[in-house]
Design a protein around this motif. Structure first.
Motif, PDB file in Angstrom:
ATOM      1  N   UNK A  87       0.777  -1.190   0.041  1.00  0.00           N
ATOM      2  CA  UNK A  87       0.091  -0.013   0.230  1.00  0.00           C
ATOM      3  C   UNK A  87       0.906   1.278   0.098  1.00  0.00           C
ATOM      4  N   UNK A  88       0.633   2.238  -0.787  1.00  0.00           N
ATOM      5  CA  UNK A  88       1.359   3.369  -0.839  1.00  0.00           C
ATOM      6  C   UNK A  88       0.353   4.423  -0.377  1.00  0.00           C
ATOM      7  N   UNK A  89       0.604   4.832   0.755  1.00  0.00           N
ATOM      8  CA  UNK A  89      -0.141   5.925   1.446  1.00  0.00           C
ATOM      9  C   UNK A  89       0.315   7.327   0.835  1.00  0.00           C
ATOM     10  N   UNK A 138       4.772   7.609   9.369  1.00  0.00           N
ATOM     11  CA  UNK A 138       4.903   6.101   9.562  1.00  0.00           C
ATOM     12  C   UNK A 138       6.114   5.511  10.425  1.00  0.00           C
ATOM     13  N   UNK A 139       7.065   6.628  10.617  1.00  0.00           N
ATOM     14  CA  UNK A 139       8.088   5.985  11.266  1.00  0.00           C
ATOM     15  C   UNK A 139       7.867   4.962  12.446  1.00  0.00           C
ATOM     16  N   UNK A 140       6.990   5.363  13.271  1.00  0.00           N
ATOM     17  CA  UNK A 140       6.908   4.399  14.459  1.00  0.00           C
ATOM     18  C   UNK A 140       6.485   2.890  14.104  1.00  0.00           C
ATOM     19  N   UNK A 141       6.087   2.766  12.949  1.00  0.00           N
ATOM     20  CA  UNK A 141       5.969   1.376  12.206  1.00  0.00           C
ATOM     21  C   UNK A 141       6.739   0.915  11.369  1.00  0.00           C
ATOM     22  N   UNK A 142       7.942   1.604  11.406  1.00  0.00           N
ATOM     23  CA  UNK A 142       9.097   1.327  10.211  1.00  0.00           C
ATOM     24  C   UNK A 142       8.595   1.697   8.653  1.00  0.00           C
ATOM     25  N   UNK A 143       7.658   2.554   8.562  1.00  0.00           N
ATOM     26  CA  UNK A 143       7.016   2.910   7.079  1.00  0.00           C
ATOM     27  C   UNK A 143       7.967   3.879   6.514  1.00  0.00           C
ATOM     28  N   UNK A 144       8.748   3.771   5.639  1.00  0.00           N
ATOM     29  CA  UNK A 144       9.548   4.741   4.979  1.00  0.00           C
ATOM     30  C   UNK A 144       8.711   5.761   4.158  1.00  0.00           C
ATOM     31  N   UNK A 145       9.133   7.167   4.257  1.00  0.00           N
ATOM     32  CA  UNK A 145       8.564   8.049   3.616  1.00  0.00           C
ATOM     33  C   UNK A 145       9.266   9.073   2.949  1.00  0.00           C
ATOM     34  N   UNK A 146       8.626   9.971   2.034  1.00  0.00           N
ATOM     35  CA  UNK A 146       9.318  11.103   1.556  1.00  0.00           C
ATOM     36  C   UNK A 146       8.372  12.129   1.354  1.00  0.00           C
ATOM     37  N   UNK A 147       8.894  13.512   1.364  1.00  0.00           N
ATOM     38  CA  UNK A 147       8.144  14.511   0.989  1.00  0.00           C
ATOM     39  C   UNK A 147       8.616  15.024  -0.245  1.00  0.00           C
ATOM     40  N   UNK A 148       7.525  15.216  -1.188  1.00  0.00           N
ATOM     41  CA  UNK A 148       7.669  15.372  -2.791  1.00  0.00           C
ATOM     42  C   UNK A 148       7.063  16.808  -2.913  1.00  0.00           C
ATOM     43  N   UNK A 158       8.271   4.558  -4.698  1.00  0.00           N
ATOM     44  CA  UNK A 158       7.611   3.784  -3.593  1.00  0.00           C
ATOM     45  C   UNK A 158       6.896   2.551  -4.031  1.00  0.00           C
ATOM     46  N   UNK A 159       6.240   2.480  -5.332  1.00  0.00           N
ATOM     47  CA  UNK A 159       5.658   1.579  -5.994  1.00  0.00           C
ATOM     48  C   UNK A 159       6.643   0.312  -6.194  1.00  0.00           C
ATOM     49  N   UNK A 173       5.038   5.736   2.452  1.00  0.00           N
ATOM     50  CA  UNK A 173       4.091   6.993   2.669  1.00  0.00           C
ATOM     51  C   UNK A 173       4.919   7.979   1.867  1.00  0.00           C
ATOM     52  N   UNK A 174       3.991   8.725   1.076  1.00  0.00           N
ATOM     53  CA  UNK A 174       4.428  10.106   0.212  1.00  0.00           C
ATOM     54  C   UNK A 174       3.796  11.133   0.775  1.00  0.00           C
ATOM     55  N   UNK A 175       4.206  12.344   0.919  1.00  0.00           N
ATOM     56  CA  UNK A 175       3.699  13.521   1.236  1.00  0.00           C
ATOM     57  C   UNK A 175       3.773  14.311   0.136  1.00  0.00           C
TER      58      UNK A 175
END
Length: 337
Positions: free
Chosen positions: A182-184, A211-221, A236-237, A248-250
């Motif tokens: 899932x890509x949030x 998502x960091x508390x659950x180890x989910x990587x993220x990026x601001x775009x 991400x995909x 997670x993508x912001x």
């Protein structure tokens, strides 16, 4: 009043991932969404669209950049600011406009309106009116993908306002626990209804880290740059398809209109909107890139004329389509087992 939200618009900018042909496609798709939404706003003002109507004007680069990174079978689910996703996914503008105007030829046969139309054919699962509720449904779609053994992903959109909802964090936990593909996508357009993100979120500058508390990587775009969106989405995909779990993508973006058609947006200064339009408009940015690459102005004008004809046709189709039969009130509301 929040500061002019330009500071994050260049955050996460990637090397361009789209060549000239890709930029042409992006220009077409973004402009189609923009002109469609402008016409929807006009029809709402004329009383031909009832209920709620949340326009996507200004945010076009997000859905177009994301969609260009997907493949057949990937799922899409979002909130009520959803017409852009529908058109980017390839849903027929005729059917979308007919649904907006409550006609029998609409995607939900005139019963769903702006917020509740679907297309199994295009893997578009709504349009949901309850803030944040679609996020839990999005990980359900991702679970189905994993259960069936496919490498398809679930693109789950929500706004910065919804990012503080409890079910969002519950979904993060389950998605990480089961390594769901899932890509949030947080569409951070800076204002939830009329409240700026700085006033509503303690982590307003770092939603990509939620998502960091659950180890989910993220990026601001930079969500106003379709190439940046596309490059980040591809990354991400690929992460999800490889079986690594959610991402997670912001997307730092901006809406030019109010929250909905009933919102005069008096909580922000006109100069703020004008600055974004003049310096960060996603369609103008791609137009400039194409002209600089040698594409003729006449070619872009032909694209604009074609889109004008498509929107006019969709409008006429909606206006002349019949209203639903009253018997439709009793269809698709109960499943007898």
């Amino acid at each position: 009043m929040a500061d002019t939200p330009t500071s994050n618009l260049a955050a996460g900018r990637n090397d361009p991932s789209l060549d000239t042909e890709g930029l042409k496609r992006a220009f077409h798709d973004m402009l189609l969404i923009r002109r469609f939404e402008e016409r929807a706003g006009q029809l709402y003002g004329m009383g031909l669209i009832g209920g709620f109507c949340h326009l996507y004007i200004g945010q076009e680069a997000v859905v177009v950049g994301v969609q260009m990174a997907l493949k057949e079978g990937d799922k899409i689910i979002t909130s009520y600011r959803d017409h852009g996703q529908m058109i980017a996914a390839g849903m027929d503008p005729r059917g979308v406009m007919a649904e907006l105007t409550g006609r029998a030829t609409g995607y939900s046969r005139g019963k769903g309106g702006s917020m509740h139309m679907f297309s199994r054919e295009k893997n578009f699962y709504g349009g949901h009116g309850i803030v944040g509720a679609q996020v839990a449904l999005g990980i359900g779609l991702a679970f189905a993908n994993k259960y069936r053994g496919t490498d398809e992903v679930s693109m789950t959109y929500f706004g910065e306002g919804a990012s503080n909802q409890g079910q969002v964090y519950e979904s993060f936990n389950l998605a990480a626990l089961h390594k769901l593909p899932c890509v949030f996508v947080i569409e951070n357009n800076r204002y939830g209804m009329g409240t700026s993100v700085e006033r509503s979120s303690a982590a307003s500058q770092h939603l990509w880290r939620n998502g960091e508390p659950w180890g989910i990587p993220g990026k601001q775009v930079d969500g106003m740059d379709v190439s940046a969106v596309n490059a980040a989405t591809r990354e991400a995909v690929a992460y999800c398809r490889a079986g690594n779990g959610p991402y997670l993508l912001e997307m730092s973006t901006y809406r030019y209109r109010g929250h909905s058609m009933s919102d005069p947006a008096k909580y922000r200064q006109r100069s703020e909107v004008d600055e974004i339009r003049q310096k960060h408009d996603p369609i103008d940015h791609v137009r400039s890139q194409l002209l600089a690459s040698g594409v003729e102005e006449a070619e872009l004008k032909a694209v604009e004329d074609g889109i004008k004809a498509v929107v006019a046709d969709a409008t006429e189709f909606a206006k002349t389509s019949p209203e639903p039969d009253p018997a439709e009130l009793y269809t698709d509301v109960l499943v007898e087992a």
